[in-house]
Design an enzyme around this catalytic site. Structure first.
Site, PDB file in Angstrom:
ATOM      1  N   ARG A  86       0.843  -1.206   0.000  1.00  0.00           N
ATOM      2  CA  ARG A  86       0.000   0.000   0.000  1.00  0.00           C
ATOM      3  C   ARG A  86       0.875   1.251   0.000  1.00  0.00           C
ATOM      4  O   ARG A  86       2.114   1.171   0.026  1.00  0.00           O
ATOM      5  CB  ARG A  86      -0.910   0.005   1.223  1.00  0.00           C
ATOM      6  CG  ARG A  86      -0.122   0.155   2.514  1.00  0.00           C
ATOM      7  CD  ARG A  86      -1.032   0.182   3.730  1.00  0.00           C
ATOM      8  NE  ARG A  86      -0.393   0.868   4.839  1.00  0.00           N
ATOM      9  CZ  ARG A  86      -0.823   0.856   6.088  1.00  0.00           C
ATOM     10  NH1 ARG A  86      -1.912   0.188   6.389  1.00  0.00           N
ATOM     11  NH2 ARG A  86      -0.194   1.525   7.022  1.00  0.00           N
ATOM     12  N   ILE A 118       3.090   4.495  -0.324  1.00  0.00           N
ATOM     13  CA  ILE A 118       4.218   4.885  -1.179  1.00  0.00           C
ATOM     14  C   ILE A 118       4.854   3.652  -1.833  1.00  0.00           C
ATOM     15  O   ILE A 118       5.215   3.678  -3.009  1.00  0.00           O
ATOM     16  CB  ILE A 118       5.254   5.662  -0.335  1.00  0.00           C
ATOM     17  CG1 ILE A 118       4.645   7.001   0.127  1.00  0.00           C
ATOM     18  CG2 ILE A 118       6.537   5.893  -1.115  1.00  0.00           C
ATOM     19  CD1 ILE A 118       5.500   7.781   1.119  1.00  0.00           C
ATOM     20  N   ASN A 151      11.523   0.455   1.490  1.00  0.00           N
ATOM     21  CA  ASN A 151      10.435   1.400   1.738  1.00  0.00           C
ATOM     22  C   ASN A 151       9.672   1.087   3.024  1.00  0.00           C
ATOM     23  O   ASN A 151       9.104   1.992   3.634  1.00  0.00           O
ATOM     24  CB  ASN A 151       9.481   1.380   0.525  1.00  0.00           C
ATOM     25  CG  ASN A 151       8.144   2.003   0.852  1.00  0.00           C
ATOM     26  OD1 ASN A 151       7.989   3.215   0.876  1.00  0.00           O
ATOM     27  ND2 ASN A 151       7.151   1.164   1.156  1.00  0.00           N
ATOM     28  N   ALA A 152       9.630  -0.193   3.430  1.00  0.00           N
ATOM     29  CA  ALA A 152       8.835  -0.559   4.615  1.00  0.00           C
ATOM     30  C   ALA A 152       9.263   0.313   5.790  1.00  0.00           C
ATOM     31  O   ALA A 152      10.453   0.488   6.038  1.00  0.00           O
ATOM     32  CB  ALA A 152       9.037  -2.035   4.951  1.00  0.00           C
ATOM     33  N   LYS A 183       5.785   9.041  20.320  1.00  0.00           N
ATOM     34  CA  LYS A 183       5.618   9.462  21.720  1.00  0.00           C
ATOM     35  C   LYS A 183       6.756  10.424  22.023  1.00  0.00           C
ATOM     36  O   LYS A 183       7.855  10.251  21.478  1.00  0.00           O
ATOM     37  CB  LYS A 183       5.768   8.273  22.691  1.00  0.00           C
ATOM     38  CG  LYS A 183       4.601   7.306  22.747  1.00  0.00           C
ATOM     39  CD  LYS A 183       3.481   7.827  23.648  1.00  0.00           C
ATOM     40  CE  LYS A 183       2.293   6.875  23.575  1.00  0.00           C
ATOM     41  NZ  LYS A 183       1.025   7.578  23.824  1.00  0.00           N
ATOM     42  N   ALA A 200       9.802  11.347  26.971  1.00  0.00           N
ATOM     43  CA  ALA A 200       9.391  11.093  28.365  1.00  0.00           C
ATOM     44  C   ALA A 200       8.433   9.912  28.445  1.00  0.00           C
ATOM     45  O   ALA A 200       8.406   9.194  29.445  1.00  0.00           O
ATOM     46  CB  ALA A 200       8.739  12.352  28.943  1.00  0.00           C
ATOM     47  N   TYR A 238      11.705   7.600  15.412  1.00  0.00           N
ATOM     48  CA  TYR A 238      11.544   7.620  13.948  1.00  0.00           C
ATOM     49  C   TYR A 238      12.640   8.473  13.299  1.00  0.00           C
ATOM     50  O   TYR A 238      13.277   8.057  12.325  1.00  0.00           O
ATOM     51  CB  TYR A 238      10.158   8.183  13.637  1.00  0.00           C
ATOM     52  CG  TYR A 238       9.779   8.220  12.177  1.00  0.00           C
ATOM     53  CD1 TYR A 238       9.390   7.061  11.502  1.00  0.00           C
ATOM     54  CD2 TYR A 238       9.771   9.426  11.472  1.00  0.00           C
ATOM     55  CE1 TYR A 238       9.010   7.110  10.158  1.00  0.00           C
ATOM     56  CE2 TYR A 238       9.389   9.474  10.135  1.00  0.00           C
ATOM     57  CZ  TYR A 238       9.015   8.313   9.480  1.00  0.00           C
ATOM     58  OH  TYR A 238       8.639   8.372   8.157  1.00  0.00           O
ATOM     59  N   LYS A 254      15.527   7.407  10.623  1.00  0.00           N
ATOM     60  CA  LYS A 254      15.602   7.965   9.266  1.00  0.00           C
ATOM     61  C   LYS A 254      16.924   8.706   9.036  1.00  0.00           C
ATOM     62  O   LYS A 254      17.482   8.681   7.942  1.00  0.00           O
ATOM     63  CB  LYS A 254      14.402   8.884   9.008  1.00  0.00           C
ATOM     64  CG  LYS A 254      13.051   8.146   9.046  1.00  0.00           C
ATOM     65  CD  LYS A 254      12.973   7.030   8.021  1.00  0.00           C
ATOM     66  CE  LYS A 254      11.585   6.440   7.868  1.00  0.00           C
ATOM     67  NZ  LYS A 254      11.542   5.338   6.890  1.00  0.00           N
ATOM     68  N   THR A 299      -0.870   9.812   2.603  1.00  0.00           N
ATOM     69  CA  THR A 299      -1.017   8.346   2.681  1.00  0.00           C
ATOM     70  C   THR A 299      -1.776   8.007   3.961  1.00  0.00           C
ATOM     71  O   THR A 299      -2.094   8.883   4.763  1.00  0.00           O
ATOM     72  CB  THR A 299       0.349   7.627   2.775  1.00  0.00           C
ATOM     73  OG1 THR A 299       0.978   8.012   3.999  1.00  0.00           O
ATOM     74  CG2 THR A 299       1.248   7.935   1.602  1.00  0.00           C
TER      75      THR A 299
HETATM   76  N1  LIG Z   1       3.675   9.201   4.268  1.00  0.00           N
HETATM   77  C1  LIG Z   1       4.572  10.149   4.491  1.00  0.00           C
HETATM   78  O1  LIG Z   1       4.254  11.330   4.557  1.00  0.00           O
HETATM   79  C2  LIG Z   1       6.024   9.789   4.667  1.00  0.00           C
HETATM   80  C3  LIG Z   1       6.906  10.835   4.915  1.00  0.00           C
HETATM   81  C4  LIG Z   1       8.250  10.541   5.063  1.00  0.00           C
HETATM   82  C5  LIG Z   1       8.693   9.243   4.958  1.00  0.00           C
HETATM   83  N2  LIG Z   1       7.811   8.227   4.727  1.00  0.00           N
HETATM   84  C6  LIG Z   1       8.346   6.865   4.649  1.00  0.00           C
HETATM   85  O2  LIG Z   1       7.928   6.253   3.436  1.00  0.00           O
HETATM   86  C7  LIG Z   1       7.758   4.842   3.640  1.00  0.00           C
HETATM   87  C8  LIG Z   1       6.351   4.428   3.227  1.00  0.00           C
HETATM   88  O3  LIG Z   1       5.407   5.207   3.961  1.00  0.00           O
HETATM   89  P1  LIG Z   1       3.832   5.057   3.795  1.00  0.00           P
HETATM   90  O4  LIG Z   1       3.243   6.335   4.207  1.00  0.00           O
HETATM   91  O5  LIG Z   1       3.499   4.479   2.466  1.00  0.00           O
HETATM   92  O6  LIG Z   1       3.551   3.961   4.945  1.00  0.00           O
HETATM   93  P2  LIG Z   1       2.390   2.883   5.091  1.00  0.00           P
HETATM   94  O7  LIG Z   1       2.236   2.630   6.547  1.00  0.00           O
HETATM   95  O8  LIG Z   1       1.197   3.255   4.300  1.00  0.00           O
HETATM   96  O9  LIG Z   1       3.064   1.593   4.389  1.00  0.00           O
HETATM   97  C9  LIG Z   1       4.177   0.942   4.955  1.00  0.00           C
HETATM   98  C10 LIG Z   1       4.211  -0.494   4.476  1.00  0.00           C
HETATM   99  O10 LIG Z   1       5.325  -1.151   5.111  1.00  0.00           O
HETATM  100  C11 LIG Z   1       4.915  -2.434   5.534  1.00  0.00           C
HETATM  101  N3  LIG Z   1       5.708  -2.910   6.661  1.00  0.00           N
HETATM  102  C12 LIG Z   1       5.762  -2.386   7.913  1.00  0.00           C
HETATM  103  N4  LIG Z   1       6.539  -3.161   8.702  1.00  0.00           N
HETATM  104  C13 LIG Z   1       7.006  -4.170   7.930  1.00  0.00           C
HETATM  105  C14 LIG Z   1       7.841  -5.290   8.184  1.00  0.00           C
HETATM  106  N5  LIG Z   1       8.344  -5.538   9.416  1.00  0.00           N
HETATM  107  N6  LIG Z   1       8.116  -6.143   7.176  1.00  0.00           N
HETATM  108  C15 LIG Z   1       7.606  -5.921   5.929  1.00  0.00           C
HETATM  109  N7  LIG Z   1       6.793  -4.889   5.642  1.00  0.00           N
HETATM  110  C16 LIG Z   1       6.492  -4.011   6.631  1.00  0.00           C
HETATM  111  C17 LIG Z   1       3.454  -2.212   5.960  1.00  0.00           C
HETATM  112  O11 LIG Z   1       2.734  -3.450   6.039  1.00  0.00           O
HETATM  113  C18 LIG Z   1       2.943  -1.261   4.888  1.00  0.00           C
HETATM  114  O12 LIG Z   1       2.415  -1.967   3.791  1.00  0.00           O
HETATM  115  C19 LIG Z   1       8.061   4.597   5.113  1.00  0.00           C
HETATM  116  O13 LIG Z   1       9.399   4.193   5.256  1.00  0.00           O
HETATM  117  C20 LIG Z   1       7.854   5.962   5.737  1.00  0.00           C
HETATM  118  O14 LIG Z   1       8.588   6.098   6.935  1.00  0.00           O
HETATM  119  C21 LIG Z   1       6.485   8.474   4.586  1.00  0.00           C
END
Ligand SMILES: NC(=O)c1ccc[n+]([C@@H]2O[C@H](COP(=O)([O-])OP(=O)(O)OC[C@H]3O[C@@H](n4cnc5c(N)ncnc54)[C@H](O)[C@@H]3O)[C@@H](O)[C@H]2O)c1
Length: 450
Positions: free
Chosen positions: A223, A225, A291-292, A298, A301, A356, A360, A391
């Protein structure tokens, strides 16, 4: 999730109201549509130093309307402010500006065109990386380009973007790939970036399918990104392997089937994740997109050990362990492309996100540290740092914070998963070995960490 404010601000009544009371007025950004061939749909203006000639030669493959200031017919038709067409794209070569006095050429070139830009224009300035120049005043002039570019990017209206590309010795060959990205709607949500290009022997063979013949793995692809990255890599010709956790199996398999790819259900934090992954990739892999990612927000504290550990395990440890295993086993081919999904939180920091942001920032550090070591195998590794992207992850942010995240950028809105996917797809190209050890922000020039 949709941004209703943009719809409102672009309606006839909304536009009058937001202008009257001075609210931000974000425009609908133009994005790349499937099936489109030309990167630039309109007039391209080229000017400046010696690299302008090179850009002029490749320009006919970018657009059929090339213009220039001056009278060198090889660079296209002369452009006269107020008489020439509105400009969709601009390239200015500032690589030969070596004295403070010469910097005025930036003002002289850009000022007349600022009121002659088309909707969603894309501007690029070319330079030479200051750290590669021995003469201090010349290095200072090239560094000045950064302040100029980032500021002018903030002055652009109507969805305009501007980047500075420092072109290293021998990297001129890779200008076309970079310009196809930065001068087209593929970079709709990228602005104010400084990117360094270095020489790279690999070349894209077919610009309509730049990833043809490449195998790509995308984690977290069920799902958001990740799904968009998988779609975009497949659009560009890659054979895609989609990975996500077992509970996401149904969505993952459906998407993989639609893209003609394969799926792997695996928790990337499992103790045997690396062995399982290698076993499932018997023919090896060319592109790996980590990407995952998860958030467990939190303030420190109130941060539980479980929240801390989970975020560091998924976001940072798993990409490290899996990439190392793919390298050691030879599963990741030479000329491989590794792309790590970081975040502007990892650059700016964010309240409630110590875990987080640490994860990153660690990814950005990983790209920087690993890049020189992987160079021998012609493997590149980069981070892509999204800002606010619409998203499910950001839909859970409380309303006021969500609005702030959207508006606090030069483009005044959140990006779409497609925007991040396009940046990843560009970095995945064979010729994008020209970029390594860098963090590319896809954030609409967010003020956070800028
Ligand atoms: N959405 C944003 O605004 C944003 C901003 C900056 C960075 N990001 C980064 O972009 C990436 C994608 O973000 P998103 O918004 O699409 O997130 P999302 O939560 O919609 O999707 C993340 C996907 O990663 C999978 N996942 C999580 N843990 C996993 C594991 N242990 N093993 C395998 N798969 C796993 C989830 O099942 C999910 O399908 C992430 O790394 C996020 O930190 C997102």
């Amino acid at each position: 999730m949709s941004d209703r404010y943009i719809d409102f601000a672009n309606s006839a009544f909304g536009h009058r109201l937001v202008s009257a009371i001075g609210l931000p007025s974000p425009v609908r950004l133009e994005r790349w549509q499937a099936g489109r061939l030309r990167p630039i749909d309109g007039a391209l203006l080229i000017g400046g130093g010696p690299l302008a000639q090179q850009v002029g030669e490749l320009a006919k493959r970018l657009t059929d309307a090339t213009y220039h200031y001056g009278n060198d017919p090889s660079l296209g038709t002369p452009w006269i402010p107020g008489h020439g067409p509105k400009l969709k794209a601009v390239v200015f070569d500032a690589s030969d500006l070596v004295h403070t006095d010469q910097l005025k050429q930036l003002r002289e070139f850009f000022q007349p065109l600022m009121k002659n830009l088309d909707h969603s224009p894309h501007l690029v300035i070319l330079g030479r990386a200051p750290e590669t120049i021995d003469q201090p005043f010349a290095a200072s002039a090239q560094r000045a380009l950064e302040g100029f570019s980032r500021s002018l990017a903030k002055e652009l209206r109507d969805g305009g973007t501007l980047q500075l590309l420092y072109v290293g010795a021998g990297a001129e060959e890779q200008l076309e790939g970079a310009l196809r990205f930065f001068l087209s709607p593929k970079s709709a949500f990228v602005s104010g970036q400084v990117v360094r290009l270095q020489a790279c022997a690999a070349q894209v063979q077919d610009w309509s399918r730049p990833l043809a013949g490449r195998k790509a793995l995308v984690t977290g692809a069920a799902r958001g990104i990740g799904a968009s990255i998988a779609e975009t890599l497949a659009r560009d010709g890659a054979d895609v392997v989609l990975l996500d956790v077992p509970p996401a199996k149904a969505d993952l398999e459906a998407l993989a089937a639609r893209l003609g790819g394969r799926s792997i259900t695996l928790d990337i934090c499992a103790a045997d994740a690396a062995e399982q992954l290698i076993e499932q990739l018997p023919d090896g892999i060319d592109i790996v997109v980590h990407n995952a990612g998860i958030t467990r927000d939190k303030t420190l504290a109130n941060m539980t050990p479980e929240f801390w550990d989970a975020v560091l395990a998924v976001n940072l440890n798993a990409p490290q362990v899996l990439t190392q295993a793919l390298l050691d086993s030879g599963t990741l081919h030479d000329e491989g492309r590794v792309i790590l999904l970081a975040s502007i939180s990892g650059i700016a920091g964010n309240r409630g996100q110590t875990n987080y942001a640490a994860s990153k920032a660690g990814l950005i550090g990983l790209a920087q540290a690993w890049a020189p070591l992987l160079q021998q195998r012609t493997i590149s590794i980069n981070a892509v740092a999204p800002g606010f992207i619409e998203t499910q992850m950001t839909a859970h942010i409380p309303f006021a914070l969500r609005e702030a995240g959207r508006r606090m950028s030069s483009l005044g809105q959140g990006g779409l998963p497609q925007d991040v996917a396009e940046a990843v797809a560009w970095l995945a190209q064979p010729g994008s070995g020209a970029v390594t050890g860098q963090a590319l922000r896809v954030c609409g020039q967010s003020v956070l960490g800028a």
